[in-house]
Design a protein around this motif. Structure first.
Motif, short mmCIF file in Angstrom:
data_model
loop_
_atom_site.label_atom_id
_atom_site.label_comp_id
_atom_site.label_asym_id
_atom_site.label_seq_id
_atom_site.Cartn_x
_atom_site.Cartn_y
_atom_site.Cartn_z
N GLU A 1 0.82 -1.21 0.00
CA GLU A 1 0.00 0.00 0.00
C GLU A 1 0.86 1.26 0.00
O GLU A 1 0.49 2.28 -0.58
CB GLU A 1 -0.89 -0.04 1.25
N ASN B 1 -1.81 8.79 2.93
CA ASN B 1 -2.47 7.52 2.64
C ASN B 1 -3.43 7.18 3.78
O ASN B 1 -3.01 7.00 4.93
CB ASN B 1 -1.41 6.41 2.49
N ARG C 1 -5.37 4.53 4.49
CA ARG C 1 -5.26 3.20 5.11
C ARG C 1 -4.06 3.15 6.04
O ARG C 1 -4.13 2.59 7.14
CB ARG C 1 -5.13 2.13 4.04
#
Lengths: 247, 251
Positions: B217, B230, B232
């Motif tokens: 990710e 980001n 997440r």
């Protein structure tokens, strides 16, 4: 379904044995492990073998004298039958069944615990053939020690028979004549050859169940039980084939 | 340096790793972070060869581990050291015997030299004097240090640590982190640490890879993580009040 499961397990067993029977990476380490296994699997079992064999020898002698012997049979029957039972079956087959419980569960739980605590993974990461390093010394060690234990068992059984003679159930002279009557040395060898095969079964099957454990302590316990049950069944099965083959 | 290219791994119909690409640099502490069940242990087990990837490449200084023969894999494994979550010490052996084990197996040195090397490694992890103890007699932190000593006994080029701080108190965790970090710099090793300990991330995270549901990710370092946008990653890193407050104070 059962056949597929059996064949799959048998295939995995053969593959594991293929990895096990490879030349040790370091003979120094193999010998160290081998000596450790001789002690752990063999020497530590001498006590229980002597104890059980002594009492079984005594009990066989008493049973035959009190329940089977009759005035129509010769006096040496008790000693003769005790010897044949001890030499032909008890000291090899039954003793190996007992040892599969003690030694088999020990092997399966030791290797199984190493598997679930990642000790086997640690060996593999180091580039060590974990199957050969862990299993080969156990197989060779047990195959070395079990024939010796069989001889000890026979001797302890005869001592047990004499102990029953000393309490007056059978006369020492009759027992001695019976134990020596029609003695065939081959029976001792046959017993040792059988035990040699049984030792391989106990060590390899128990190692297989320990090595292939997945999960946690519950699974190690289950593998240990499976190892004892399966190796006992295989010993009985092998006994059926070996007895007529060697007689 | 270890390079991962297009790595996939699935168990039955569950895809655990999906197209992972990453570079783990030499002389740096490379961290793989992610929630439990995100696939980081599967990733590290693929890298060290405990699992076989479905497809993809794992390059050890350009050498493709996946395509190696069994013999080549055995040889390259002698260049690896690994510290397991449970330390994985051999409980039938003393501390000294544990550290000597890789030397006994693979070193051609005589016994005196092997003992000297093992004692040096134990001193390096501040465990001089514990040689005769057994793993069951020492604390979790000491077990991890013995595992580090065992892992560095053969001067490995690659060091792998699977959650080395698991089950340790924060202070002992810092000791273990510092030890791994200093050893990595000292021996110029390529170190990969699998962790979800945020103290480790902020302390020694020189190259961090965030794995989420089997996908890479995010990648960066401990400074970049503070300013990442980001979502997440932020929801994972700043899940606790403490780290949320640290971020607020920083911003």
């Amino acid at each position: 379904m059962f056949i597929v499961k059996f064949l799959s397990a048998f295939g995995s067993y053969l593959m594991l044995m293929g990895r096990t029977f490879s030349i040790p990476e370091r003979w120094r380490m193999f010998l160290k492990q081998y000596i450790k296994e001789l002690t752990q699997l063999g020497v530590d079992s001498i006590g229980i073998v002597l104890l059980i064999s002594f009492f079984i020898g005594a009990v066989i002698c008493i049973q035959i004298k009190l329940n089977i012997a009759s005035p129509w049979m010769p006096n040496f029957t008790t000693g003769y039958t005790t010897r044949e039972i001890m030499v032909l079956e008890f000291s090899s087959s039954i003793m190996c069944l007992i040892l599969s419980g003690k030694v088999g569960s020990n092997i399966a739980s030791e290797i199984g615990t190493m598997r679930v605590t990642q000790q086997i993974d640690a060996l593999e990461i180091m580039g060590v053939n974990s199957a050969s390093f862990l299993i080969l010394p156990k197989i060779v060690g047990l195959m070395t020690m079990i024939p010796c234990l069989v001889v000890f068992s026979m001797a302890a059984g005869f001592v047990g028979a004499y102990a029953s003679a000393l309490v007056g159930i059978v006369s020492v002279d009759d027992l001695t004549i019976g134990l020596q009557h029609d003695f065939r040395q081959w029976f001792i060898w046959m017993s040792m050859i059988k035990s040699f095969v049984f030792a391989f079964i106990i060590a390899s099957v128990s190692s297989f169940y320990g090595y292939t454990v997945e999960g946690g302590s519950f699974d190690v316990g289950k593998a240990s039980t499976d190892a004892v049950v399966r190796s006992s069944m295989l010993i009985l099965f092998a006994d059926i084939f070996l007895t007529p083959l060697l007689s | 340096m270890i390079e991962i290219k297009h790595l996939y791994k699935s168990f039955e119909d569950k895809e655990v790793l999906k197209d992972i690409n990453a570079v783990f640099e030499e002389g740096k502490t490379n961290l793989i972070i992610g929630q439990s069940g995100s696939g980081k242990t599967v990733l590290i087990k693929n890298i060290v060869g405990l699992f076989e990837p479905d497809r993809g490449e794992i390059l050890y200084d350009g050498r493709d581990f996946v395509k190696m023969t069994k013999r080549e894999k055995v040889l390259i494994r002698r260049e690896m050291g690994m510290i397991f979550q449970s330390a994985a010490l051999f409980d039938s052996m003393s501390v000294l015997e544990n550290v000597m084990f890789p030397l006994d197996m693979f070193s051609d040195k005589n016994e005196a030299d092997r003992i000297r090397r093992a004692k040096f490694c134990l001193e390096r992890v501040n465990l001089a004097g514990a040689e005769e103890k057994f793993p069951g007699e020492i604390s979790g932190g000491m077990q991890k240090r013995v595992a580090i000593a065992r892992a560095i006994a053969l001067n490995p080029k690659y060091l792998f640590c699977d959650e080395p701080n698991s089950g340790l108190d924060p202070k002992t965790s810092l000791v273990i982190d510092d030890l791994i970090h200093s050893i990595t710099e000292e021996y110029k090793m390529t170190t990969i640490i699998n962790t979800h300990d945020m103290n480790s991330v902020m302390g020694i995270g020189e190259n961090i890879i965030y794995i989420c549901e089997g996908l890479k990710e995010w990648q960066g370092n401990k400074d970049q993580i503070m300013t990442s946008t980001n979502e997440r990653l932020n929801s994972f890193i700043f899940a606790s009040d403490l780290f949320r407050k640290v971020k607020e104070a920083n911003s």
